[in-house]
Design an enzyme around this catalytic site. Structure first.
Site: not given
Length: 309
Positions: A85-86, A133-134, A151, A157, A244
């Protein structure tokens, strides 16, 4: 016969190292080779070094791959291991995604401090996420929630969460499982209601086009169901010029010779969205994904995309 170790490029985060180690272990088994035939080479990327700003402000997904790809093109690495996904949808000339490992759980995980689920969070609670997206999907479900950019590495996190900076955060469940932290989530989100990012949960391997020695090595561990599913999802992303900077979700599932895809695009504030479903032969996975992207783009209309800029 190969005498020097194959050089595996990776970022240096605990998750990236776990992914590179899994790739090495699978190659050792597939080819009956010792560990010292694979050297894991750690590189720092711009995305790792800049953690105080959203990715959308500093260049997008390529920030996690550029240094690795430069070393690949120079011949200093044999292949590189990434979180799929990156990966940008357009790769540097001469490189391609040659293999995928079996996909992990695609779901997003909630880690709640003041309540276990998104729906149970108090009015006005703060949720941290680095993913547009989230962020958009959270706002779609709970427009009263304050969503902030959040981030850092997984442990960073989680520490910020424990210190009270936010009431909850969202992480990829696949990453938590690979880090040996499957018990951390307080809620796992249903993909039909909270669809994942295209290629979420999949590890990909990038190598040089035409390097038969390396690509034959990698083909032995390529998981074809994951390859076809992610190819479909990346084609959907590519048709929408996804990065992104854009809230896009998509998930393909392979069943026998068939592939089914469901995708969604949202405005960043989560107030508007359009979805699409398509199915067909897995031999046309990328074609179907691109077609789904074109369909949802037409449904949305040009004004919808103005909010992405």
């Amino acid at each position: 016969m190969q005498t020097k170790p194959f050089r595996i490029g990776t970022r240096g985060s605990p998750l990236a190292l776990a992914q590179a180690s899994e790739t090495r272990a699978r190659l050792m088994v597939a080819h009956d080779l010792p560990e010292d035939m694979f050297e894991i080479v750690v590189l720092s990327t711009k995305g790792d070094r800049i953690t105080d700003r959203a990715l959308s402000e500093i260049g997008g997904k390529g920030l996690f791959t550029e240094e690795l790809e430069e070393q690949l093109l120079a011949g200093d690495l044999d292949f590189a291991v990434h979180s799929s996904k990156d990966m940008p949808t357009k790769l540097p000339e001469g490189l391609f995604l040659s293999a995928f490992l079996p996909r992990e759980d695609v779901r997003d995980a909630v880690v709640g401090r003041t309540a276990p689920t998104l729906k149970d969070l108090p009015h006005g609670a703060t949720v941290g996420s680095s993913s547009l997206r989230r962020q958009a999907l959270i706002r779609r479900i709970r427009p009263d929630i304050n969503v902030i950019t959040f981030r850092g590495l997984v442990d960073t996190r989680l520490r910020k969460l424990a210190e009270g900076e936010v009431d909850a955060t969202l992480l990829a469940y696949a990453g938590l499982r690979r880090l040996g932290k499957p018990e951390i989530p307080t809620e796992l989100l249903d993909p039909s209601e909270f669809p994942p990012a295209p290629a979420q949960g999949a590890i990909c391997i990038e190598s040089r086009i035409g390097d038969a020695r390396v690509n034959d090595l990698l083909e032995a561990i390529n998981h074809h169901d994951t390859f076809d599913a992610v190819s479909c999802e990346r084609a959907f992303l590519g048709a929408l010029d996804g990065s992104c900077r854009t809230p896009i979700a998509g998930l393909a599932t392979v069943e026998g010779d068939a592939i089914r895809f469901a995708g969604m695009i949202l405005t960043p504030d989560g107030s508007r969205w359009h979805d699409v479903e398509i199915e067909g032969s897995r031999t046309e996975a990328a074609v179907l994904g691109a077609r789904a992207g074109g369909t949802v783009r037409t449904k949305a209309g040009s004004d919808f995309f103005d909010s992405w800029n």
